[in-house]
Structure formats: structure tokens, C-alpha cells
Design a protein around this motif. Structure first.
Motif, PDB file in Angstrom:
ATOM      1  N   LEU A  85      -4.105   6.963  27.159  1.00  0.00           N
ATOM      2  CA  LEU A  85      -2.990   7.186  26.240  1.00  0.00           C
ATOM      3  C   LEU A  85      -3.308   8.420  25.401  1.00  0.00           C
ATOM      4  O   LEU A  85      -4.297   8.433  24.661  1.00  0.00           O
ATOM      5  CB  LEU A  85      -2.782   5.967  25.337  1.00  0.00           C
ATOM      6  N   THR A  86      -2.476   9.432  25.536  1.00  0.00           N
ATOM      7  CA  THR A  86      -2.721  10.703  24.853  1.00  0.00           C
ATOM      8  C   THR A  86      -1.414  11.442  24.622  1.00  0.00           C
ATOM      9  O   THR A  86      -0.516  11.382  25.477  1.00  0.00           O
ATOM     10  CB  THR A  86      -3.675  11.597  25.683  1.00  0.00           C
ATOM     11  N   PRO A  87      -1.314  12.153  23.478  1.00  0.00           N
ATOM     12  CA  PRO A  87      -0.100  12.938  23.237  1.00  0.00           C
ATOM     13  C   PRO A  87       0.112  14.035  24.283  1.00  0.00           C
ATOM     14  O   PRO A  87       1.215  14.572  24.395  1.00  0.00           O
ATOM     15  CB  PRO A  87      -0.306  13.531  21.841  1.00  0.00           C
ATOM     16  N   ILE A 129      -0.814   9.415  29.738  1.00  0.00           N
ATOM     17  CA  ILE A 129       0.526   8.973  29.337  1.00  0.00           C
ATOM     18  C   ILE A 129       0.695   9.001  27.827  1.00  0.00           C
ATOM     19  O   ILE A 129      -0.199   8.607  27.078  1.00  0.00           O
ATOM     20  CB  ILE A 129       0.812   7.568  29.920  1.00  0.00           C
ATOM     21  N   SER A 130       1.858   9.497  27.387  1.00  0.00           N
ATOM     22  CA  SER A 130       2.276   9.535  25.990  1.00  0.00           C
ATOM     23  C   SER A 130       3.445   8.582  25.810  1.00  0.00           C
ATOM     24  O   SER A 130       4.130   8.253  26.782  1.00  0.00           O
ATOM     25  CB  SER A 130       2.692  10.968  25.640  1.00  0.00           C
ATOM     26  N   VAL A 131       3.690   8.146  24.587  1.00  0.00           N
ATOM     27  CA  VAL A 131       4.890   7.329  24.354  1.00  0.00           C
ATOM     28  C   VAL A 131       6.004   8.110  23.676  1.00  0.00           C
ATOM     29  O   VAL A 131       7.079   7.555  23.427  1.00  0.00           O
ATOM     30  CB  VAL A 131       4.591   6.021  23.589  1.00  0.00           C
ATOM     31  N   GLY A 132       5.782   9.385  23.356  1.00  0.00           N
ATOM     32  CA  GLY A 132       6.859  10.168  22.759  1.00  0.00           C
ATOM     33  C   GLY A 132       6.312  11.303  21.916  1.00  0.00           C
ATOM     34  O   GLY A 132       5.118  11.359  21.629  1.00  0.00           O
ATOM     35  N   ASP A 133       7.212  12.174  21.520  1.00  0.00           N
ATOM     36  CA  ASP A 133       6.792  13.393  20.830  1.00  0.00           C
ATOM     37  C   ASP A 133       6.744  13.211  19.327  1.00  0.00           C
ATOM     38  O   ASP A 133       7.596  13.718  18.592  1.00  0.00           O
ATOM     39  CB  ASP A 133       7.729  14.552  21.204  1.00  0.00           C
ATOM     40  N   TYR A 134       5.768  12.450  18.873  1.00  0.00           N
ATOM     41  CA  TYR A 134       5.460  12.279  17.464  1.00  0.00           C
ATOM     42  C   TYR A 134       3.978  11.963  17.405  1.00  0.00           C
ATOM     43  O   TYR A 134       3.395  11.504  18.389  1.00  0.00           O
ATOM     44  CB  TYR A 134       6.288  11.150  16.830  1.00  0.00           C
ATOM     45  N   VAL A 135       3.360  12.232  16.261  1.00  0.00           N
ATOM     46  CA  VAL A 135       1.908  12.113  16.169  1.00  0.00           C
ATOM     47  C   VAL A 135       1.501  10.766  15.571  1.00  0.00           C
ATOM     48  O   VAL A 135       1.882  10.433  14.449  1.00  0.00           O
ATOM     49  CB  VAL A 135       1.314  13.268  15.322  1.00  0.00           C
ATOM     50  N   LEU A 136       0.750   9.994  16.347  1.00  0.00           N
ATOM     51  CA  LEU A 136       0.182   8.726  15.885  1.00  0.00           C
ATOM     52  C   LEU A 136      -1.306   8.955  15.601  1.00  0.00           C
ATOM     53  O   LEU A 136      -1.825  10.043  15.804  1.00  0.00           O
ATOM     54  CB  LEU A 136       0.381   7.657  16.967  1.00  0.00           C
ATOM     55  N   SER A 137      -1.986   7.903  15.153  1.00  0.00           N
ATOM     56  CA  SER A 137      -3.400   8.086  14.804  1.00  0.00           C
ATOM     57  C   SER A 137      -4.358   7.625  15.901  1.00  0.00           C
ATOM     58  O   SER A 137      -5.567   7.748  15.750  1.00  0.00           O
ATOM     59  CB  SER A 137      -3.702   7.390  13.476  1.00  0.00           C
ATOM     60  N   GLY A 138      -3.811   7.115  16.991  1.00  0.00           N
ATOM     61  CA  GLY A 138      -4.676   6.692  18.090  1.00  0.00           C
ATOM     62  C   GLY A 138      -3.853   6.108  19.213  1.00  0.00           C
ATOM     63  O   GLY A 138      -2.627   6.005  19.113  1.00  0.00           O
ATOM     64  N   GLY A 139      -4.525   5.723  20.292  1.00  0.00           N
ATOM     65  CA  GLY A 139      -3.825   5.228  21.476  1.00  0.00           C
ATOM     66  C   GLY A 139      -3.546   3.736  21.466  1.00  0.00           C
ATOM     67  O   GLY A 139      -2.937   3.220  22.413  1.00  0.00           O
ATOM     68  N   GLU A 140      -3.961   3.026  20.404  1.00  0.00           N
ATOM     69  CA  GLU A 140      -3.841   1.562  20.428  1.00  0.00           C
ATOM     70  C   GLU A 140      -2.385   1.101  20.393  1.00  0.00           C
ATOM     71  O   GLU A 140      -1.992   0.215  21.170  1.00  0.00           O
ATOM     72  CB  GLU A 140      -4.632   0.936  19.276  1.00  0.00           C
TER      73      GLU A 140
HETATM   74  C1  9D3 Z   1      -4.323  18.562  16.502  1.00  0.00           C
HETATM   75  C2  9D3 Z   1      -3.520  18.227  17.664  1.00  0.00           C
HETATM   76  N1  9D3 Z   1      -3.161  16.791  17.751  1.00  0.00           N
HETATM   77  C3  9D3 Z   1      -2.243  16.612  18.897  1.00  0.00           C
HETATM   78  C4  9D3 Z   1      -0.813  16.591  18.476  1.00  0.00           C
HETATM   79  C5  9D3 Z   1      -4.349  15.999  17.954  1.00  0.00           C
HETATM   80  C6  9D3 Z   1      -4.130  14.543  18.092  1.00  0.00           C
HETATM   81  C7  9D3 Z   1      -3.207  13.872  17.309  1.00  0.00           C
HETATM   82  C8  9D3 Z   1      -3.061  12.489  17.432  1.00  0.00           C
HETATM   83  C9  9D3 Z   1      -4.870  13.835  18.996  1.00  0.00           C
HETATM   84  C10 9D3 Z   1      -4.724  12.463  19.114  1.00  0.00           C
HETATM   85  C11 9D3 Z   1      -3.806  11.803  18.322  1.00  0.00           C
HETATM   86  C12 9D3 Z   1      -3.685  10.340  18.427  1.00  0.00           C
HETATM   87  N2  9D3 Z   1      -2.551   9.951  19.279  1.00  0.00           N
HETATM   88  C13 9D3 Z   1      -2.735   9.260  20.389  1.00  0.00           C
HETATM   89  O1  9D3 Z   1      -3.849   8.916  20.726  1.00  0.00           O
HETATM   90  C14 9D3 Z   1      -1.589   8.984  21.240  1.00  0.00           C
HETATM   91  C15 9D3 Z   1      -0.204   9.306  21.088  1.00  0.00           C
HETATM   92  C16 9D3 Z   1       0.531   9.975  20.056  1.00  0.00           C
HETATM   93  O2  9D3 Z   1       0.003  10.420  19.017  1.00  0.00           O
HETATM   94  N3  9D3 Z   1       1.873  10.136  20.239  1.00  0.00           N
HETATM   95  C17 9D3 Z   1       2.538   9.673  21.336  1.00  0.00           C
HETATM   96  N4  9D3 Z   1       1.902   9.041  22.307  1.00  0.00           N
HETATM   97  C18 9D3 Z   1       0.551   8.866  22.169  1.00  0.00           C
HETATM   98  S1  9D3 Z   1      -0.419   8.103  23.307  1.00  0.00           S
HETATM   99  C19 9D3 Z   1      -1.780   8.319  22.436  1.00  0.00           C
END
Ligand code: 9D3
Length: 236
Positions: A85-87, A129-140
């Protein structure tokens, strides 16, 4: 074998979390699937149980070490697809969910900090895989989203009633609006056709509402839907 989800995370205590409450939680209780949340940190080898380090090339934050993550993966891998799970990933869609639900289960890899060393992702041939275009704090939370969506498709989890509803997303339209009693509330009436008892008229109204809202709200879905309909009509 029952559908098996393993979550690799630095925060295993987050699971099952909200999944324990919903339909997925009841299915878990009923033994219709299995959930193992494993602490990635259990695979750290040094005295301080280090899981991260500074990024090569500089930049902010920390990166999860490939050796630690790879050891965590090796301890659970058994042919199930590995999902990171990653953005940076492709956006999760219902078609992916269907594929995951149809298989033996998933290994979900949750990143924290700035993410995981890319070599560990490549070595595991993980899907990103991402769940959408917004920033979360982790993949949980994204992992829980994927599990909630997949588990409701497992055999026996949902009543037959709702498996037909599944197809309404499959037909590519947003849903028509819903109403229940009272027939008038705060000066607002329910659309009269719904009280008419005319099932054909109700079905036509619902189809028209679904099309109108999709066209206005989701031009992307609408374009795909009209293409699908055109192709179906052109088919021999
Ligand atoms: C500084 C660049 N950031 C990328 C936009 C770094 C960053 C931000 C947030 C790296 C990891 C995360 C944590 N997010 C997830 O792990 C994640 C996620 C998300 O933030 N949005 C949508 N889907 C997902 S799936 C995992």
C-alpha cells in the motif's frame, strides 16, 4: 482453505480495528476468513530493533530497511499476492478487489515514514496500490479499506440480496437516491413515482436518476459506461 489475509505493519494493534465491527468482523468471527497482523519490527536484528534509516541521496524523513521488510515477507509468503500500500501505486478499483477476493488471500505490506526501500518491493514482486490521491500517514487504513472491500465478496459473507447490488457498480453507474418513511418529512415529499406501485416506472426512474447523477458528478464513469453500452449494442 479459508481466505487468508496477512498484514505486515509496525502497528499490528491497529487490527482488526474497525474491521472487527462491520460485516467483515462478523465474517471473521464466523471463520469465513482469517486475519494475521504481524509486527515488521519482530524481524529487526540489532539491539535497538531498528527498522528504518536515512534515505540515500538525502531528503527528509526515514526509509524502511529492505533487509527487515524482506525478512518479514519471507516469514509469511506462500504464493498469495503481495500488495504494498503506497501513494505511488495504481488506484484500487473494484476489478482489483474482485481479483483479490477470488484468490487464496493477500499479504498486505504497510509502509510508514517515507516508505519502503524499493528493492524489497521488487524482490517480492509486490503490486503497488493506492486508495486515492490524498496523503495519509501510513498504509494501515488503506489495508483495511482493501480488506473490507474484498471480504464482503467472499462466499457466504453477504446475503444473496446484496450480491445483485454489486453489479450496479459493475454496470458503471452511481446509484439512484434512496428514500424510506415518512413519505413526507420536514415539508419534503418522496418522489411520487416511488409510491405508485408501478414497478416498470420505478425502474425507469431509477435508471434515469443513476444516469443523470453519473453524468453530472462522474464524467469519467459516464464516458466508460456509454462506451460499454455502445459496445454491447454493436456486439453480434
Ligand atoms: C513526501 C512525499 N509523500 C508522498 C505523497 C510521502 C509519503 C506520504 C504519505 C509517503 C507515505 C505516506 C503514507 N501513505 C501511505 O502509506 C499510503 C497511502 C496514502 O497516503 N494515500 C492513498 N493511498 C495510500 S496507500 C498507502
Amino acid at each position: 482453505m479459508t481466505w487468508h489475509a496477512t498484514v505486515l505493519t509496525l502497528f499490528p494493534e491497529m487490527f482488526p480495528g474497525p474491521l472487527g465491527q462491520s460485516l467483515a468482523g462478523r465474517a471473521l468471527q464466523a471463520g469465513l476468513w482469517r486475519l494475521d497482523a504481524r509486527d515488521i519490527r519482530a524481524n529487526a536484528t540489532d539491539r535497538h530493533r531498528t527498522v528504518d534509516d536515512t534515505p540515500f541521496g538525502g531528503g527528509p524523513g526515514m526509509v524502511m530497511r529492505p533487509d527487515v521488510v524482506s525478512a518479514a515477507l519471507a516469514s509469511v509468503q506462500d504464493g498469495r499476492p503481495v500488495v504494498y500500500l503506497t501513494p505511488r501505486g495504481r488506484r484500487l478499483a473494484q476489478a482489483d478487489v474482485r481479483d483479490f477476493a477470488a484468490g487464496p488471500g493477500v499479504v498486505l505490506l504497510c509502509g510508514r515514514y517515507e516508505g519502503i526501500d524499493q528493492r524489497a518491493i521488487e524482490a517480492a514482486a509486490a503490486q503497488e496500490i493506492s486508495v486515492g490521491d490524498y496523503v495519509l500517514s501510513g498504509g494501515e487504513l488503506p489495508a483495511m479499506v482493501l480488506l473490507d472491500a474484498a471480504v464482503r465478496l467472499l462466499p457466504g459473507v453477504m446475503g444473496a440480496a446484496d450480491s445483485a447490488t454489486e453489479e450496479s457498480f459493475a454496470n458503471g453507474l452511481l446509484e439512484y437516491p434512496q428514500y424510506t418513511r415518512p413519505a413526507e418529512w420536514c415539508g419534503r415529499a418522496v418522489p411520487p413515482v416511488l409510491l405508485s406501485g408501478n414497478h416498470a416506472a420505478i425502474a425507469a426512474w431509477r435508471q434515469a436518476e443513476a444516469e443523470a447523477i453519473t453524468r453530472r458528478r462522474r464524467p469519467d464513469l459516464w464516458a466508460a459506461h456509454t462506451n460499454n453500452v455502445a459496445r454491447a449494442l454493436a456486439a453480434p
